[in-house]
Design a protein around this motif. Structure first.
Motif, PDB file in Angstrom:
ATOM      1  N   SER A 144       1.774   0.112  -9.807  1.00 24.77           N
ATOM      2  CA  SER A 144       2.447  -0.127  -8.540  1.00 24.77           C
ATOM      3  C   SER A 144       3.796  -0.808  -8.746  1.00 24.77           C
ATOM      4  CB  SER A 144       1.581  -1.013  -7.640  1.00 24.77           C
ATOM      5  OG  SER A 144       2.224  -1.229  -6.406  1.00 24.77           O
ATOM      6  N   ASP A 145       4.775  -0.387  -7.962  1.00 29.11           N
ATOM      7  CA  ASP A 145       6.065  -1.068  -7.917  1.00 29.11           C
ATOM      8  C   ASP A 145       6.203  -1.808  -6.585  1.00 29.11           C
ATOM      9  OD1 ASP A 145       6.310   1.137  -6.265  1.00 29.11           O
ATOM     10  OD2 ASP A 145       8.131   1.899  -7.171  1.00 29.11           O
ATOM     11  N   ARG A 146       5.127  -1.792  -5.789  1.00 25.22           N
ATOM     12  CA  ARG A 146       5.082  -2.483  -4.494  1.00 25.22           C
ATOM     13  C   ARG A 146       3.700  -3.099  -4.321  1.00 25.22           C
ATOM     14  NH1 ARG A 146       8.353  -1.080   0.002  1.00 25.22           N
ATOM     15  NH2 ARG A 146       7.277  -2.898   0.842  1.00 25.22           N
ATOM     16  N   VAL A 152      -2.167   0.310  -6.929  1.00 29.92           N
ATOM     17  CA  VAL A 152      -1.631   1.409  -7.732  1.00 29.92           C
ATOM     18  C   VAL A 152      -0.743   2.289  -6.866  1.00 29.92           C
ATOM     19  CG1 VAL A 152      -3.544   1.459  -9.384  1.00 29.92           C
ATOM     20  CG2 VAL A 152      -3.642   2.909  -7.352  1.00 29.92           C
ATOM     21  N   ARG A 153       0.145   3.020  -7.520  1.00 26.84           N
ATOM     22  CA  ARG A 153       1.064   3.937  -6.836  1.00 26.84           C
ATOM     23  C   ARG A 153       0.532   5.354  -6.999  1.00 26.84           C
ATOM     24  NH1 ARG A 153       6.211   6.006  -9.034  1.00 26.84           N
ATOM     25  NH2 ARG A 153       5.636   4.743 -10.828  1.00 26.84           N
ATOM     26  N   THR A 178       6.772   9.402  -5.224  1.00 30.80           N
ATOM     27  CA  THR A 178       5.785   8.452  -4.694  1.00 30.80           C
ATOM     28  C   THR A 178       5.400   8.856  -3.279  1.00 30.80           C
ATOM     29  OG1 THR A 178       6.637   6.640  -6.043  1.00 30.80           O
ATOM     30  CG2 THR A 178       5.369   6.031  -4.083  1.00 30.80           C
ATOM     31  N   TYR A 181       0.430   4.127  -1.807  1.00 33.33           N
ATOM     32  CA  TYR A 181      -0.166   3.088  -2.642  1.00 33.33           C
ATOM     33  C   TYR A 181      -1.630   2.937  -2.273  1.00 33.33           C
ATOM     34  CZ  TYR A 181       4.705   2.165  -3.503  1.00 33.33           C
ATOM     35  OH  TYR A 181       6.020   2.317  -3.856  1.00 33.33           O
ATOM     36  N   THR A 183      -5.499   0.814  -2.812  1.00 32.00           N
ATOM     37  CA  THR A 183      -6.255  -0.353  -3.242  1.00 32.00           C
ATOM     38  C   THR A 183      -7.711  -0.128  -2.884  1.00 32.00           C
ATOM     39  OG1 THR A 183      -4.356  -1.788  -2.801  1.00 32.00           O
ATOM     40  CG2 THR A 183      -6.509  -2.857  -3.079  1.00 32.00           C
TER      41      THR A 183
END
Length: 190
Positions: A144-146, A152-153, A178, A181, A183
């Motif tokens: 993830s980048d967020r 996870v992305r 992308t 995301y 979870t």
């Protein structure tokens, strides 16, 4: 690549509590089933804000299917899909429910998601204007980048991008872009 996926798998399992068992019996490694989705939890998928903006500006309406839930979340959309089973061996989480995307007479539904951390993929059943495609890989699992949106992305596979573009007559979706995301929240109240 394998090291990154292994790190994501370990982080995902640690955060979600999938490794909370210390049992060494064979059943600890088998698929778990339950009549109650509340006991097994859910996976939350948050649509990436630029994708949500694209979808809404194109007049595409998302709607939850078959027991999934959707609601506004941080200026975008979050959907929750009930977990129906998981397998520690192979690192798989299976879901029920799905989401439909509709614009005019064009529609596509994505449902019955399987997270396969060993392969770094999320598959689902695809139906709609493009026909009944069946189960295909929809997303690749990346770091993830967020973190505020998910653990996870999820990036689009070529198959998923092609199905979305074909259904809605656009060229806005691309492989490795992308989409959102995710979870997983095992044992959380749905």
């Amino acid at each position: 690549m394998k090291r990154a996926l292994a790190a994501v798998a370990v982080a995902l399992m640690t955060v979600t509590g999938l490794v909370a068992t210390t049992s060494t019996s064979a059943s600890a490694h088998s698929t778990r089933h339950s009549q109650s989705h509340a006991r097994l939890g859910y996976t939350q998928v948050v649509v990436a804000p630029p994708v949500y903006d694209l979808v809404t500006s194109a007049g595409i309406t998302p709607a939850p299917l078959n027991g999934a839930k959707a609601s506004a979340f941080k200026g975008t959309l979050a959907a929750k899909f009930p977990i129906i089973s998981y397998r520690l061996r192979g690192l798989q989480i299976r879901h029920t429910g799905g989401i439909s995307l509709t614009a005019g007479t064009a529609t596509i539904s994505l449902s019955d998601f399987n997270i396969d951390l060993a392969r770094g993929r999320v598959s689902g059943v695809v139906n709609g204007t493009v026909g009944d495609v069946g189960r295909v890989d929809l997303f690749k699992i990346k770091g993830s980048d967020r973190g505020d949106l998910g653990l996870v992305r999820l990036t689009l596979t070529d198959t998923a991008a092609g199905a979305l573009n074909t259904t809605f007559g656009v060229d806005a979706f691309a492989e490795n872009a992308t989409f959102g995301y995710a979870t997983p929240r095992p044992f959380a109240r749905f």
